[in-house]
Design a protein around this motif. Structure first.
Motif, PDB file in Angstrom:
ATOM      1  N   GLY A  78     -33.516 -49.977   9.528  1.00  0.00           N
ATOM      2  CA  GLY A  78     -32.323 -49.683  10.365  1.00  0.00           C
ATOM      3  C   GLY A  78     -31.028 -50.256  10.286  1.00  0.00           C
ATOM      4  N   LYS A  79     -30.930 -51.131   9.240  1.00  0.00           N
ATOM      5  CA  LYS A  79     -29.850 -51.973   9.424  1.00  0.00           C
ATOM      6  C   LYS A  79     -28.504 -51.194   9.008  1.00  0.00           C
ATOM      7  N   SER A  80     -27.406 -51.531   9.737  1.00  0.00           N
ATOM      8  CA  SER A  80     -26.096 -50.825   9.447  1.00  0.00           C
ATOM      9  C   SER A  80     -25.188 -51.691   8.637  1.00  0.00           C
ATOM     10  N   GLU A  81     -25.440 -52.936   8.463  1.00  0.00           N
ATOM     11  CA  GLU A  81     -24.434 -53.790   7.872  1.00  0.00           C
ATOM     12  C   GLU A  81     -24.796 -53.550   6.376  1.00  0.00           C
ATOM     13  N   GLY A  82     -24.114 -54.226   5.344  1.00  0.00           N
ATOM     14  CA  GLY A  82     -23.930 -54.184   4.019  1.00  0.00           C
ATOM     15  C   GLY A  82     -25.140 -55.113   3.534  1.00  0.00           C
ATOM     16  N   VAL A  83     -25.281 -55.161   2.147  1.00  0.00           N
ATOM     17  CA  VAL A  83     -26.193 -56.051   1.541  1.00  0.00           C
ATOM     18  C   VAL A  83     -25.755 -56.880   0.497  1.00  0.00           C
ATOM     19  N   VAL A  84     -25.915 -58.290   0.447  1.00  0.00           N
ATOM     20  CA  VAL A  84     -25.511 -58.805  -0.746  1.00  0.00           C
ATOM     21  C   VAL A  84     -26.487 -59.541  -1.558  1.00  0.00           C
ATOM     22  N   CYS A  85     -26.653 -59.060  -2.717  1.00  0.00           N
ATOM     23  CA  CYS A  85     -27.614 -59.447  -3.783  1.00  0.00           C
ATOM     24  C   CYS A  85     -27.258 -60.705  -4.495  1.00  0.00           C
ATOM     25  N   ALA A  86     -28.160 -61.483  -4.628  1.00  0.00           N
ATOM     26  CA  ALA A  86     -27.806 -62.857  -5.163  1.00  0.00           C
ATOM     27  C   ALA A  86     -29.128 -63.394  -5.897  1.00  0.00           C
ATOM     28  N   ASP A  87     -29.177 -63.834  -7.109  1.00  0.00           N
ATOM     29  CA  ASP A  87     -30.134 -64.299  -7.906  1.00  0.00           C
ATOM     30  C   ASP A  87     -30.821 -65.854  -7.250  1.00  0.00           C
TER      31      ASP A  87
END
Length: 358
Positions: A78-87
């Motif tokens: 239920g997270k309403s924030e964004g997602v940052v994908c990193a290696d």
């Protein structure tokens, strides 16, 4: 904000990255262990010790599947924030991750890409591979993205359902996101980041297999136009052999090839899922484009053939090369476009803001 890190057989660089992120912000960190095995349990226990969530695949399933597992988890919690994908290999600096996160908070409906400029000690193979992919992607879609292979990306929370449905299980998944985004009405925002390269002998990118998977989706976009061009070219030569006038030859060849091209583009190339476009919308726009391209085709062949004294065969080749990109970009951005009204607004925002580049 959630930081999502897919990891397969990571080393201590993953721990160093997490330490630096934790020191810089209080974002939640989710790490997906993509079947690394028992030998790497200690690394992931240390990751948990930093307060991170670790999701585990029992067997290696690929980077695309690991990202989807992470997206599904964020969605279900239920997270309403964004997602940052990193290696996980330390090539993304914490300050750059924060830059991506900040841009996500500023924009909705944009995929934020951390773009490297490959300065400094970067292997020729990496420079060349990204240059080729960038060129092919631009030709196929009409969009200019400087770093198509970046693993540092940001997504707003409204994209999570779509991200879980994008096809691809391994490295091709990230390219599929770029290819499918425009059909969903999403635009791109590019953020300059540092180029950090480690001599990484443990890279899990399989040069031939994974490269093929990355390029195959691009070829899908180009194949229809290529086959149609071959059909158009062959018919023109046949009609010229039958001694039809150049004008009639061009019209007849283009009519046949464009009917084929429209059918394939509508049902396969630009179709969304199993649903093709409504012909009432796309058909008039497509054949209006055909008439414009046909006129340009005739005039260019005529000019090259008569004014430059180049044979029709070579004049046709040169003409098709010039008109290929124009035709494809117009089809992608106007004829077969999802959510056209919303995307037009986004493009206006991009043009009005010097900090955003499409």
């Amino acid at each position: 904000m959630t930081i999502l890190i897919p990891a397969y057989e990571p080393d201590t660089r993953l721990l160093t990255l997490i330490e630096k992120i934790k020191a810089a912000c209080n974002f939640k960190i989710v790490v997906v262990d993509d079947g690394s095995g028992e030998a790497y349990r200690g690394i992931f226990k240390a990751v948990q010790g930093y307060g991170c969530t670790v999701l585990t695949h029992e067997t290696n399933q690929g980077k695309g599947r690991a990202l989807k597992t992470g997206f599904q988890y964020v969605k279900e919690t239920g997270k309403s924030e964004g997602v940052v994908c990193a290696d996980s290999d330390g090539q993304h600096l914490p300050q750059d991750i924060l830059k991506i996160a900040q841009r996500i908070e500023e924009l909705k409906g944009y995929i934020v890409l951390g773009c490297r400029h490959f300065t400094g000690n970067v292997p020729l193979r990496s420079r060349f591979g990204n240059s080729v992919t960038r060129m092919v992607y631009t030709l196929a879609t009409g969009h200019r993205i400087y770093d198509t292979q970046t693993g540092l990306r940001g997504y707003s929370s409204d994209m999570l359902d779509w991200l879980c449905e994008v096809p691809g299980e391994r490295f091709e998944y990230e390219m599929n996101i770029l290819l499918d985004a425009d059909k969903e009405g999403y635009s791109f925002s590019q953020v300059d980041i540092n180029t950090v390269y480690h001599e990484n002998h443990s890279s899990h990118f399989r040069t031939f297999v994974d490269s093929a998977k990355v390029y195959i989706p691009l070829l899908k976009f180009s194949a229809s136009s290529l086959v149609s061009g071959i059909l158009d070219f062959s018919l023109l030569m046949i009609f010229q052999y039958l001694q039809l006038s150049l004008l009639l030859s061009v019209i007849s060849a283009r009519a046949c090839s464009s009917a084929f091209n429209y059918s394939v583009n509508r049902s396969f190339v630009f179709a969304k899922g199993n649903q093709s476009y409504n012909s009432q919308n796309s058909l008039p726009k497509y054949f209006s484009l055909v008439l414009i391209i046909m006129a340009l085709n005739y005039e260019l062949i005529r000019f090259i053939n008569l004014r430059l004294a180049i044979p029709v065969f070579y004049a046709k080749v040169l003409t098709e090369f010039i008109l290929f990109l124009l035709s494809y970009v117009v089809q992608k951005t106007f004829v077969f476009k999802h959510k056209q009204w919303q995307s037009s607004i986004k493009r206006c925002v991009l043009l009005s803001s010097p900090t955003l580049r499409e």
